[in-house]
Design a protein around this motif. Structure first.
Motif, PDB file in Angstrom:
ATOM      1  N   GLY A   1       0.791  -1.223   0.000  1.00 47.57           N
ATOM      2  CA  GLY A   1       0.000   0.000   0.000  1.00 47.57           C
ATOM      3  C   GLY A   1       0.821   1.268   0.000  1.00 47.57           C
ATOM      4  O   GLY A   1       0.280   2.357   0.143  1.00 47.57           O
ATOM      5  N   GLU A   2       2.128   1.156  -0.160  1.00 51.39           N
ATOM      6  CA  GLU A   2       3.007   2.321  -0.220  1.00 51.39           C
ATOM      7  C   GLU A   2       3.137   2.741  -1.677  1.00 51.39           C
ATOM      8  O   GLU A   2       4.222   2.808  -2.233  1.00 51.39           O
ATOM      9  N   SER A   3       2.010   3.022  -2.297  1.00 53.32           N
ATOM     10  CA  SER A   3       1.963   3.262  -3.733  1.00 53.32           C
ATOM     11  C   SER A   3       2.624   4.576  -4.115  1.00 53.32           C
ATOM     12  O   SER A   3       2.285   5.632  -3.586  1.00 53.32           O
ATOM     13  N   VAL A   4       3.565   4.486  -5.032  1.00 56.20           N
ATOM     14  CA  VAL A   4       4.216   5.651  -5.605  1.00 56.20           C
ATOM     15  C   VAL A   4       3.878   5.733  -7.090  1.00 56.20           C
ATOM     16  O   VAL A   4       3.708   6.816  -7.635  1.00 56.20           O
ATOM     17  N   LEU A   5       3.745   4.575  -7.707  1.00 49.89           N
ATOM     18  CA  LEU A   5       3.498   4.522  -9.141  1.00 49.89           C
ATOM     19  C   LEU A   5       2.005   4.366  -9.430  1.00 49.89           C
ATOM     20  O   LEU A   5       1.416   3.351  -9.062  1.00 49.89           O
ATOM     21  N   PRO A   6       1.398   5.366 -10.072  1.00 56.02           N
ATOM     22  CA  PRO A   6      -0.020   5.245 -10.422  1.00 56.02           C
ATOM     23  C   PRO A   6      -0.237   4.097 -11.415  1.00 56.02           C
ATOM     24  O   PRO A   6       0.668   3.725 -12.173  1.00 56.02           O
ATOM     25  N   VAL A   7      -1.426   3.534 -11.402  1.00 57.29           N
ATOM     26  CA  VAL A   7      -1.752   2.407 -12.280  1.00 57.29           C
ATOM     27  C   VAL A   7      -1.526   2.778 -13.746  1.00 57.29           C
ATOM     28  O   VAL A   7      -1.036   1.950 -14.523  1.00 57.29           O
ATOM     29  N   ASP A   8      -1.849   4.012 -14.128  1.00 53.42           N
ATOM     30  CA  ASP A   8      -1.640   4.432 -15.514  1.00 53.42           C
ATOM     31  C   ASP A   8      -0.168   4.343 -15.915  1.00 53.42           C
ATOM     32  O   ASP A   8       0.158   3.922 -17.023  1.00 53.42           O
TER      33      ASP A   8
END
Length: 183
Positions: free
Chosen positions: A69-76
């Motif tokens: 959950g330490e998201s840095v990179l967006p899904v796009d």
């Protein structure tokens, strides 16, 4: 003492354990991520074959952070990266990403310099502690991924222990808020 301009050599044994050749001990992926956040370059090689496994392990570190959950990179962005492997874009994407991160690091350095030099508040009591807090916040927000910033001519004094605890508490609260926003 190890030379900081040489990459830290990590050897992977057949048992898949990772061995730090500088300290002569075994390390984890999280340890390696910590070395990188501190500004060290790391090279991971297979002991038996001599193959360079650095890219594979760096991708694994990123995947583990993203899965927690330490998201840095967006899904796009991730989708575009996957697409780039199957198109002519593969020759352009690595250079574009490298140049983008270089520009980001340069912008961070210039911003830090301009805050210290041109800001009339810099003479205000406690400004150095506030600036250190902002730098800690920015490092926490980027997860140290941008590498070490260039050292400044003068260093800010270390905040007192109570101030450091307050800063850590504020950072933890902000990170929790950001995690909720990212979901």
């Amino acid at each position: 003492m190890a030379e900081s301009n040489k990459p830290l050599l990590i050897k992977r044994y057949a048992s898949r354990r990772l061995y730090n050749t500088e300290t002569s001990d075994y390390v984890t992926l999280e340890d390696i991520a910590g070395f990188i956040r501190e500004g060290r370059e790391v090279q991971i090689v297979d002991l038996k074959s001599g193959d360079d496994l650095t890219r594979q392990y760096l991708l694994q570190i990123i995947a583990e952070h993203e899965s927690r959950g330490e998201s840095v990179l967006p899904v796009d962005v991730l989708t575009d990266l996957v697409r780039s492997y199957t198109s002519q874009a593969t020759s352009v994407v690595p250079q574009f990403l490298a140049m983008s991160f270089d520009m980001l690091r340069d912008g961070q350095s210039k911003m830090a310099e301009s805050v210290g030099v041109m800001n009339p508040l810099s003479k205000m009591p406690g400004f150095d502690a506030m600036q250190a807090q902002q730098q800690a916040f920015f490092k926490a927000m980027t997860g140290g991924m941008m590498g070490a910033t260039k050292p400044e001519a003068k260093t800010a004094p270390e905040p007192e222990s109570d101030d450091l605890d307050d800063i850590k508490a504020e950072l933890a609260a902000l990170q929790a808020k950001l995690s909720k926003l990212g979901k």
